[in-house]
Enzyme design. Structure first.
Site, PDB file in Angstrom:
ATOM      1  N   PHE A 244     -29.453  10.717  45.213  1.00  8.37           N
ATOM      2  CA  PHE A 244     -29.888  11.895  45.952  1.00  8.37           C
ATOM      3  C   PHE A 244     -29.321  13.190  45.399  1.00  8.37           C
ATOM      4  CE2 PHE A 244     -28.209   8.732  49.084  1.00  8.37           C
ATOM      5  CZ  PHE A 244     -29.564   8.169  49.448  1.00  8.37           C
ATOM      6  N   GLY A 471     -33.208   3.565  44.588  1.00 10.28           N
ATOM      7  CA  GLY A 471     -33.780   2.900  45.598  1.00 10.28           C
ATOM      8  C   GLY A 471     -35.156   3.376  46.021  1.00 10.28           C
ATOM      9  N   THR A 655     -43.828   1.768  49.054  1.00  9.16           N
ATOM     10  CA  THR A 655     -42.498   2.528  48.885  1.00  9.16           C
ATOM     11  C   THR A 655     -42.733   4.066  49.105  1.00  9.16           C
ATOM     12  OG1 THR A 655     -43.181   2.436  46.361  1.00  9.16           O
ATOM     13  CG2 THR A 655     -41.415   0.836  47.274  1.00  9.16           C
ATOM     14  N   GLN A 659     -39.935   6.409  51.004  1.00  8.55           N
ATOM     15  CA  GLN A 659     -39.491   7.623  50.859  1.00  8.55           C
ATOM     16  C   GLN A 659     -39.918   8.717  51.753  1.00  8.55           C
ATOM     17  OE1 GLN A 659     -38.231   8.916  47.337  1.00  8.55           O
ATOM     18  NE2 GLN A 659     -37.320   6.977  47.748  1.00  8.55           N
ATOM     19  N   LYS A 722     -48.209  13.103  42.025  1.00  6.57           N
ATOM     20  CA  LYS A 722     -47.109  14.227  42.405  1.00  6.57           C
ATOM     21  C   LYS A 722     -45.914  13.688  42.992  1.00  6.57           C
ATOM     22  CE  LYS A 722     -50.080  18.172  44.228  1.00  6.57           C
ATOM     23  NZ  LYS A 722     -50.746  18.847  44.999  1.00  6.57           N
ATOM     24  N   GLY A 723     -44.712  14.088  42.786  1.00  3.96           N
ATOM     25  CA  GLY A 723     -43.234  13.142  43.139  1.00  3.96           C
ATOM     26  C   GLY A 723     -43.210  13.509  44.575  1.00  3.96           C
ATOM     27  N   GLU A 726     -38.494  14.060  47.385  1.00  6.79           N
ATOM     28  CA  GLU A 726     -37.769  15.063  48.124  1.00  6.79           C
ATOM     29  C   GLU A 726     -38.650  15.781  49.135  1.00  6.79           C
ATOM     30  OE1 GLU A 726     -34.969  17.030  44.945  1.00  6.79           O
ATOM     31  OE2 GLU A 726     -36.661  15.806  43.991  1.00  6.79           O
TER      32      GLU A 726
HETATM   33 MO1  MOS Z   1     -32.524  15.208  43.246  1.00  5.20          MO
HETATM   34  S1  MOS Z   1     -31.317  16.547  44.248  1.00  5.20           S
HETATM   35  O1  MOS Z   1     -33.648  16.135  42.379  1.00  5.20           O
HETATM   36  O2  MOS Z   1     -31.704  14.064  42.361  1.00  5.20           O
END
Ligand code: MOS
Length: 759
Positions: A244, A471, A655, A659, A722-723, A726
């Site tokens: 994280f 993970g 997955t 996320q 796109k990621g 987060e």
């Molecule tokens: Mo994440 S806080 O960009 O590892």
């Protein structure tokens, strides 16, 4: 060869490492078997500021099995301090007698057994000269450093002072305005896997087993700290048990354990305690924020001003400067921002899932909710009125932006239309019911990367790259990309990650890894297909002899064409010269050719969604949440959440869903539970354990409905990826706090929102 890269994705695929993980076969760093290890235990500071004046090691040395004790007195000149998360200075540990923060490492005890090391660490007596410590905002002795620009390399809108004057003028003239302050607490990641380090020397060569989000960074930074050639350092972390952001940058401990192992001529393994994890790694800094919004009577923003203050350590100016994000969300004609770092006697903070967005979007999205009440307007409609397809700061188009379709789909599924807009108007039995919403967004980052892929005549492929499985499902997304690019089944692809002996991949941070890894894998696979086709058309015994290589495809373990001709890989692969192995590098558009060399040096450049020259690239989402607040006890529950995200091509819906859901749950946690408590007098962490640092359990994780809004983005990158690591957490804290206001009529501007604040 005809090939549509976007056809690679979207098929739900179970994790290829799932069985290994649930059966215990997956080797995390401290699980790696090393011969005859000694065990290290850390001694950490019990004061937050001052100097060490002496050690009494006699009782510790008397513990049977103790082999060595490292302190600044014995080894302090042998290691260079690591750099902080911003690449600048940070606090040191054993390098000097200075104590910068509570829980700083001040000695390392090495013993034959884990138990002896722990016992002896408890018997190290440290004399200190304590000084009055400044804990946080408002404490005497903190130093405030005003930063006008945002993060290095990111655009800021012109002259801040001019912008501020313009924002002040627009604010003064507006019919509807809001001027509010918010606060967010420090938070700690608390990954299940502790911050372990195991070091093994073989002559001049060092192997470091340590959970890491950046193998090549760990390799090169450890070498630098020890003053040795990076070629002599190998970093291994095949699986990471949660990171994280906390395992993204170098800490002091690695070099100290390496030195301990070298002094002893024996492998040394460190497994620190949970409590030590609160002070030897980074954390999310606490913030204070000031938001001013002004609007016309019909809800159009006329100005936005957002200023943040963030606590850091004495030497580090690390900051997240989340105004770089919040200034891009809505079409305000005048936007002014400012950021300040507040230096206190604390450990250096660092990245924690959506580092900039979690605290700063809480403030902006709370303020937007407050403004909606001032306007007597539905909060989703307020977002619609201020939606834009252009970046409000740079004026560049967004590569794609489906913010409002996300709101529409989430609201529809949630039943938002049943919301009575009046606060404290909805009730079920003894529970007050509230509906809240917030926007979510996150920049799309992509970095350079390298990979090695081999294809055997059996139709089995091997993919090797120093990417990271935190993970997130990285093994599986890499396998999917290679399998579908090579016309193989996912089970026929073996993926090797987490080892700096493999080709480099940047830090698994900023949600870049999905885009970064898939693009280079696709490139390597294209090379494989090309080589197979060219060898086939050149071979007299091939059914494709003299054909146009562009007409051949790779599918179902064979080379094929549109006429139904095929040749199995067992024939096609040997023709390329036996084992077919390719190495590929990819540098995303906008980065210089030197980006690959920099990656090999452990300093990767990143194409960031917020500082591109062609488009601004962000993913967007919307949260709708229901809260229940007990009318008497003020207990807060979150029975359901509906969140919709539009984040380009979804590589693996299975997955991806996890996320998003994990992000949402952490958002609930961030809103209602988590806070690291710092004693205002001693500046020490009070709740350094999982009983007092509250995180959600299953009963706190309600019905979570994730909607993946289809999005075809041709401009973000060639694969439209796109990621998503987060974005799920971003805005959740505000959505919940907004729902609590709707339920109760009470606005909580300081996280976490807890029952006692509502009484
Ligand atoms: Mo994440 S806080 O960009 O590892």
């Amino acid at each position: 060869m005809t090939f549509n890269p976007k056809s690679l994705f979207g098929r739900p695929t179970p994790r290829i490492d799932g069985v290994a993980k649930v059966t215990g076969a997956a080797r995390y760093a401290s699980d790696e078997l090393v011969a005859n290890p000694a065990f290290a235990s850390l001694v950490t500071s019990e004061i937050a500021r001052g100097h060490i004046t002496g050690f009494d090691l006699s009782r510790a040395k008397a513990v049977p099995g103790v082999l060595d004790i490292l302190t600044y007195e014995t080894v302090g000149n042998q290691i260079k301090a690591p750099l902080g998360p911003d690449g600048g200075p940070t606090t040191t540990t054993l390098e000097s007698n200075r104590i910068w923060h509570d829980g700083q490492i001040i000695a390392v005890v090495v013993a034959d057994t884990f138990e002896s090391a722990a016992e002896a660490a408890g018997k190290v007596h440290v004399s200190t000269m304590a000084e009055a410590a400044s804990a946080s905002f408002g404490a005497p002795g903190v130093e405030v450093q005003a930063i006008t620009a945002g993060r290095p390399g990111e655009k800021t809108k012109g002259n801040q002072t001019e912008e501020k004057a313009a924002a002040d003028a627009a604010f003064a003239a507006a019919p509807v305005k809001l001027d509010v302050r918010y606060a967010t607490p420090p938070q700690h990641h608390n990954p299940i896997e502790l911050f372990t380090t195991t070091c093994v020397w073989d002559g001049p060569n060092l192997t470091v087993y340590e959970p890491s989000q950046f193998m090549w960074g760990l390799k090169t930074a450890t070498a630098k700290q020890l003053g040795i050639d990076p070629a002599n350092v190998r970093a291994v972390s095949r699986y990471v048990g949660g990171a994280f952001g906390s395992k993204g940058n170098q800490t002091s401990r690695t070099a100290w354990i390496a030195l301990a192992a070298k002094r002893l001529g024996r492998p040394v393994k460190l497994v620190p305690t949970r409590a030590q994890g609160f002070t030897i790694a980074t954390y999310r800094a606490e913030t204070r924020q000031h938001v001013r919004l002004s609007a016309t009577a019909d809800g159009k923003l006329t100005s936005m001003f957002h200023e943040g203050w963030e606590v850091s350590s004495r030497p580090s100016s690390y900051k997240v400067a989340g105004v770089e994000a919040t200034s891009r969300l809505y079409a305000a004609p005048v936007i002014a921002t400012a950021v300040n770092v507040v230096h206190a006697d604390r450990a250096t903070p660092g990245f924690m899932r959506a580092p900039a967005e979690v605290p700063y979007v809480f403030a902006l999205e709370s303020a937007m909710d407050e403004l909606s009440y001032a306007l007597n307007m539905d909060p989703i409609e307020l977002r619609r009125v201020n939606d834009t397809q252009n970046d409000p700061v740079s004026g560049l188009p967004f590569s794609s932006r489906l913010l409002m379709p996300c709101f529409d789909q989430a609201a529809e599924k949630f039943g938002w239309s049943k919301r009575n807009p009046k606060p404290a108007s909805m009730r079920r039995g003894e529970w007050l019911v509230g509906y809240g919403c917030a926007s979510s967004f996150y920049p799309n980052n992509i970095g350079p990367a390298a990979v090695r892929i081999s294809l055997a005549p059996s139709g089995k492929a091997n993919v090797s790259m120093a990417a990271h499985e935190l993970g997130t499902g990285a093994y599986t997304t890499v396998a999917i990309t290679a399998a579908h690019s090579l016309g193989l089944a996912v089970k026929d692809v073996t993926v090797h990650l987490g080892d700096s002996d493999l080709p480099p991949v940047p830090v698994a941070g900023g949600s870049n890894n999905a885009a970064t890894t898939t693009h280079v894998v696709v490139k390597a696979c294209a090379d494989i297909r090309q080589r197979l086709a060219e060898a086939a058309v050149a071979a007299e015994d091939s059914p494709f002899h003299s054909a146009d290589p562009a007409t051949l495809i790779l599918a179902g373990g064979a080379l094929r064409n549109a006429d139904g001709l095929s040749e199995p890989l067992s024939k096609a692969v040997p023709r390329t010269g036996g084992r077919l192995e390719v190495y590929a590098e990819n540098i995303p558009a906008g980065l210089p050719a030197s980006a690959m060399a920099q990656l090999y040096n452990g300093h990767p450049l990143m194409s960031r969604g917020g500082n591109r020259k062609d488009v601004t690239a962000y993913a967007f989402g919307a949260h709708c949440v229901e809260v229940r607040v007990h009318s008497l006890t003020r207990e807060i529950r979150v029975p359901r959440v509906v969140s919709a995200f539009a984040a380009g091509n979804v590589i693996n819906p299975t997955t991806a869903h996890s996320q998003y859901m994990g992000g949402v749950i952490w958002g609930i946690s961030s809103a209602l539970h988590e806070a690291t408590e710092i004693d205002p007098v001693s500046a020490r962490v009070i709740n350094a354990n999982l009983a007092d640092y509250i995180v959600p359990v299953n009963a706190d994780a309600p019905s979570i409905d994730i909607i993946m809004v289809p999005e075809n983005d041709d401009r973000v990158n060639p694969l439209g990826v796109k990621g998503i690591g987060e974005i799920g957490i971003v805005g959740m804290n505000a959505a919940i706090s907004n729902a609590v206001f709707h339920a109760t009529g009470k606005r909580i501007r300081e996280l976490p929102v807890r029952a006692e604040k509502l009484l």
